[in-house]
Design an enzyme around this catalytic site. Structure first.
Site, PDB file in Angstrom:
ATOM      1  CE  LYS A 285     107.224  11.116  -5.707  1.00 42.54           C
ATOM      2  NZ  LYS A 285     107.157  10.031  -6.619  1.00 42.54           N
TER       3      LYS A 285
ATOM      4  CB  SER B 217     111.485   9.668  -6.047  1.00 38.61           C
ATOM      5  OG  SER B 217     109.843   9.770  -6.877  1.00 38.61           O
TER       6      SER B 217
ATOM      7  CB  SER C 198     109.579   7.000  -8.691  1.00 40.58           C
ATOM      8  OG  SER C 198     110.989   7.676  -8.675  1.00 40.58           O
TER       9      SER C 198
HETATM   10  N1  GLN Z   1     115.440   7.131  -9.530  1.00 37.45           N
HETATM   11  C1  GLN Z   1     115.540   7.640  -9.992  1.00 37.45           C
HETATM   12  C2  GLN Z   1     116.181   9.727 -10.619  1.00 37.45           C
HETATM   13  O1  GLN Z   1     116.649   9.108  -9.348  1.00 37.45           O
HETATM   14  C3  GLN Z   1     114.150   7.995 -11.071  1.00 37.45           C
HETATM   15  C4  GLN Z   1     113.577   9.357 -10.271  1.00 37.45           C
HETATM   16  C5  GLN Z   1     111.811   9.000 -10.580  1.00 37.45           C
HETATM   17  O2  GLN Z   1     111.184   8.433 -11.388  1.00 37.45           O
HETATM   18  N2  GLN Z   1     111.349   9.711 -10.504  1.00 37.45           N
HETATM   19  O3  GLN Z   1     116.222  10.748 -10.650  1.00 37.45           O
END
Ligand code: GLN
Length: 486
Positions: free
Chosen positions: A78, A153, A177
């Site tokens: 990532k 994400s 995410s």
């Molecule tokens: N979807 C969540 C957010 O927007 C979690 C994001 C994540 O786990 N990095 O913050």
């Protein structure tokens, strides 16, 4: 069997027997990325030359009987992990020109074990999002339906593994995410216990919630990669010095007698009816393997999303203050003075969602509102953690859906942050409580994959991997591949 369809376990067997080399594997996957990624936009950077050099070195090490446990195995990182000499963008225009001078601990450990890095995966900007649409580099498409989001994400990591660009990818999880994109792409995603994997060199979003993990197609492969990534690191003050079990060695153990908690609150209105049926069938498979189920209560779990959206923005507003256009990252041209330079660099470098989070965070931390929002959220966070602690007195794992619905269409939720935030309703609790959790493919709803979510108590990753592995021995959902990517 084509090389791109193989798991890490299968590739290791072939490399060991001499059926093919790491250079063969790397070449075949790089070709695949070149011919298929235009449809997905899963990768921000492909490190082809470096990958071929690393593969040749891995082959040499193997010939010299000096093979690490991941010798010659391809992996994608990532783009939140710093990679020495390679662009590390975090999905943001702010870091579009940033070439990291050092490797994250995760990257360093995987490379030292012989893994071959193919490239860097697309992601929501600074990991803020649930659909990959906040990326400066454009959305990632879901291999199962190119009009759908792969989740976020870590959407690029998940889409890459689902599309067979690599058997494994690294990912991070602040509120879901890793697990949400895994569920939406028919892959396995594990978020370890907070403190299990070093955050050194992993660009910070919300430091008390962020944790690195993996996306793979099998729990067996997750055990292989996590075993290398996990463990104490003195460069991360929140890394915990407890021994890492032999995840792979324990994965074959039976789950007979395992106590599985089913959360009452997870099967009410918010959950799509077909998803509920599918997840209940998956839990029945665990029962057929000798697990027993009991209903458990997490009375404060409904407060997890609002709590998260105070705590995470607060920490993000502090972490992202370092991107000021002075030391590194995007710098606005022709600024009038220093203040103007800060404002314009940040105004130009950050996208809308990141700005929304920074503003929310600054607000909840401000003198007049700190007690009403931030302090209150910390108190509720403690209540949620206590609920889990009480539940784990009676059960070994908690099982439920990973997401309320299968993948949604790109564009559908992007203008409605609250609906987007609700996507993480089942996953955020584990982050607030620092608990390990995994999502494993458990079936299809409207021809799109969904996931079974399992949470365990602190440092019980072994239990999760074992449970997911036993489930995968009994089912073949994870072997299904999206049309056009077989
Ligand atoms: N979807 C969540 C957010 O927007 C979690 C994001 C994540 O786990 N990095 O913050």
């Amino acid at each position: 069997m084509a090389l791109h369809t193989m798991t890490m376990a299968e590739l290791t067997a072939g490399l060991e027997s001499g059926a093919f080399t790491s250079v063969d594997v790397t070449r075949s996957l790089l070709d695949r990325i070149a011919s298929h990624d235009a449809k997905l936009n899963a990768l921000i950077t492909v490190t082809g030359d470096a990958a071929l050099a690393a593969a040749a070195k891995a082959d040499g090490d193997r010939a010299a009987s000096n093979a690490g446990v991941l010798n010659g195995l391809p992996i994608i990182h990532k783009d939140i992990f710093c990679t020495r000499g390679v662009k590390t963008s975090c999905g943001s225009k702010m870091l579009d020109n940033f070439v990291s001078p050092y490797d994250a601990t995760v990257v360093e450990r995987l490379s030292a074990a012989g893994a071959v890095v193919l490239g860097k995966a697309n992601m929501d900007e600074f990991a803020m999002g649930s659909s990959n649409e906040t990326s400066f580099y454009g959305p990632v498409h879901n291999p199962w339906d190119l009009d759908c989001s792969p989740g976020g994400s870590s959407g690029g990591s998940a889409a890459s593994v689902a599309a067979r660009f690599a058997p494994a990818a690294t990912a991070t999880d602040t509120g879901g995410s890793i697990r949400q994109p895994a569920a939406l792409t028919n892959t396995v995603g594990i978020k370890p216990t907070y403190g299990r994997v070093s955050r050194y060199g992993m660009i910070a979003f919300a430091s008390s919630l962020d944790q690195a993990g993996t996306i793979t197609r099998t729990a067996d492969d997750a055990a292989r990669v996590l075993g290398v990534m996990a463990g104490f690191d003195e460069r991360d003050s929140t890394s915990v010095d407890v021994p890492v079990p032999d995840y792979l060695g324990e994965i074959g153990d039976s789950i007979k007698g395992l106590r599985v908690g089913v959360v009452r609150q997870h099967f009410d209105e918010g959950l799509d009816a077909d998803c509920a049926v599918t997840v209940k069938e998956a839990i029945a498979v665990l029962e057929s393997l000798g697990a027993t189920t009991v209903e458990v209560d997490l009375p404060n779990i409904d407060l997890s999303v609002p709590t998260y959206y105070v705590v995470a923005p607060a920490e993000c507003s502090s972490n992202l203050s370092r991107f000021d256009g002075v030391r590194f990252g995007h710098r606005a041209e022709n600024a009038d003075d220093l203040f103007d330079l800060y404002c314009r660099s940040r105004g130009e470098g950050f996208g809308d969602e990141v700005k929304r989070r920074i503003m929310t965070g600054a607000y909840v931390l401000s003198a007049g509102y700190y007690d009403a929002y931030y302090l209150k959220a910390q108190q509720v966070r403690q209540l949620i953690a206590d609920d889990f602690r009480k539940a784990f007195a009676d059960v070994d794992v908690i099982a439920g859906p990973t997401t309320p619905t299968p993948a949604f269409k790109l564009g559908d939720k992007v203008d409605d942050p609250i609906t987007m935030y609700l996507n993480d309703i089942y996953t955020i609790g584990a982050n607030l409580a620092g608990l390990p959790a995994i999502s494993v493919p458990c079936g299809f709803v409207s021809d799109l994959p969904i996931g079974l979510h399992l949470v365990a108590s602190h440092f019980a990753e072994s239990t999760l991997l074992r449970c997911a592995h036993q489930y995968q021995q009994q089912t073949d959902w994870h072997t299904a591949c999206a049309e056009g990517f077989a």
